[in-house]
Design an enzyme around this catalytic site. Sequence first.
Site, short mmCIF file in Angstrom:
data_model
loop_
_atom_site.label_atom_id
_atom_site.label_comp_id
_atom_site.label_asym_id
_atom_site.label_seq_id
_atom_site.Cartn_x
_atom_site.Cartn_y
_atom_site.Cartn_z
N TYR A 198 -14.56 -0.80 -5.84
CA TYR A 198 -15.00 -1.89 -4.94
C TYR A 198 -16.52 -1.90 -4.76
O TYR A 198 -17.08 -2.88 -4.30
CB TYR A 198 -14.33 -1.77 -3.56
N ASP B 289 0.75 5.21 -11.19
CA ASP B 289 1.95 4.42 -11.47
C ASP B 289 3.21 5.18 -11.05
O ASP B 289 4.13 4.62 -10.44
CB ASP B 289 2.00 4.01 -12.96
N ASP C 100 -5.74 1.44 -1.44
CA ASP C 100 -5.54 0.11 -0.86
C ASP C 100 -4.09 -0.31 -1.10
O ASP C 100 -3.38 -0.76 -0.18
CB ASP C 100 -6.51 -0.87 -1.56
N ASP D 4 -0.56 0.25 1.72
CA ASP D 4 0.25 -0.89 2.15
C ASP D 4 1.71 -0.69 1.78
O ASP D 4 2.61 -0.98 2.58
CB ASP D 4 -0.26 -2.18 1.49
N LYS E 58 -5.52 8.50 -12.03
CA LYS E 58 -5.05 7.97 -13.32
C LYS E 58 -5.80 8.75 -14.40
O LYS E 58 -6.45 8.19 -15.29
CB LYS E 58 -5.34 6.45 -13.36
#
Length: 361
Positions: free
Chosen positions: A143, A226, A250, A254, A194
Site C-alpha cells: 500500500y 492462500d 487487510d 476481515d 507468500k
Amino acid sequence: MTRQYSITLLPGDGIGPEILTVTVDVLKIIGQQFDIKFNFQEALIGGSAIDATGNPLPEETLTVCRNSDAVLLAAIGGYKWDNLPRHQRPETGLLGIRAGLNLFANLRPATILPQLIDASSLKKEVVEGVDIMVVRELTGGVYFGQPKGVFATETGEKRGVNTMAYTESEIDRIGKVAFEIAKKRGNKLCSVDKANVLDVSQLWRDRITSMATEYPDVELSHLYVDNAAMQLVRAPKQFDTIVTGNLFGDILSDAAAMLTGSIGMLPSASLGLEKPGLFEPVHGSAPDIAGQDKANPLAQVLSAAMMLRYGLDEPEPAQKIEQAVLAVLDQGYRTGDIMSPGMTAVGCQSMGEALLKVLES
Ligand code: NAD
C-alpha cells in the site's frame, strides 16, 4: 495509589457520539472500581471536524491525541461529506491520524461469543471456541511501497505499478508486537506470507524465524497466505495469534472477523512503538441508523477493553468489561443488528444501562 490516564475521545460522526457516551459511562464506573482516574478530553475528527474547521483532521486534534495516553475513536463519515474532494473527506482524517501517530500494528480480534454463535455463517462445531487475534502491519507493504502509480510504457500502453516492500526493521517491530501479544494469549503465533513466490515474503519469514529464539515459550508456525485463507474457514480453531503484512492482513482480518458474523461486536486496536494507541470499533458511522438509538455500543465498549489491555497495560479492568458484555448477552439483551427470536430488543442507551447494572452488581 490512583493511576491516572489521559484519554482523548473522538466521537466523529453518525452513531459515533451515541456509542462513545455509553463507553465513557462504562469507563467511569470501571475507574472507580479499580482506582483509576481517566482524564477525558474530546476532539474533532471526520465530518464534524470538516463542518467546524474545514479540515477532517485539525492540527489541534493531532496535538491533543499525541499528548494523551490513549485515543478512543468511534467512527467517521456520512452521506453529507461523500462528494467532497478526497483530501477533504472524513476518511482522510482517519488515515491521517493513523499516520500521524505512527500506528504500524493493527490488532483485530475475532472471538466467537457463545451467545451469538448462530450469527456465524459457518457450522457451530467449526466456530465454537474460536478466539483469534490478527496482527496486521499497517504502514508498509504494497500500500505504501515505491514506485507506485500508473505510467505510460514506450508503446503508449498504460501500466499500473505498486511495490511490495518491507525493510528488516519494519518486519522486526511488527514481529515484536505479535510475539508479545501471543505471549499474553495462547503462546501460539502463525506468521502468514507468500515466501514461495515473493522475495519480500522470504525476508519476512527469515526475520520472524530469527526472532523466535527470543520467545522460547511461543510456538511459531508459518503458512502461505492462500493456505491461511483456506484454513481460516476450514478449521479456524487451530489459530491463536496471526501476524502478517498489510495486504494479506487487510483481507485475512476481515475474513477472520466475519467468522463471528456480527459487525456491531468487533473492536480493534492500532499500536505504535510508544503511546498513544488508537482504539476503535471495526464498523463505520452507520448513518442509516444514526440518532435513532438503534446502534450497538458493544464494539466500542470492547474497544475500550482493548485500550485497557493493550494500550494501558490494565488487564483486570479490561477483563471485567469483557465479562460484563458477556453477561448482558446472557441476560438476553440484543440491539437490532444481533437480534434473534426470544431475545429482548434494546436500543443503544438501554444496552448501556444494562452494562452499568452488571458492572455495579
Ligand atoms: P457501516 O459499518 O457504517 O455500516 C454497515 C451496516 O452495518 C449498516 O447497515 C449499519 O447500520 C450497520 N452497523 C454498523 N455498525 C453498527 C452498530 N454499531 N450497531 C448496529 N448496526 C451497525 O459501513 P458503511 O455503511 O459502509 O459506511 C458508512 C460510513 O462509515 C461511510 O461514510 C464510511 O466511509 C464510514 N466508515 C467509517 C469507518 C471508520 O470510522 N473506521 C469504517 C468503515 C466505514
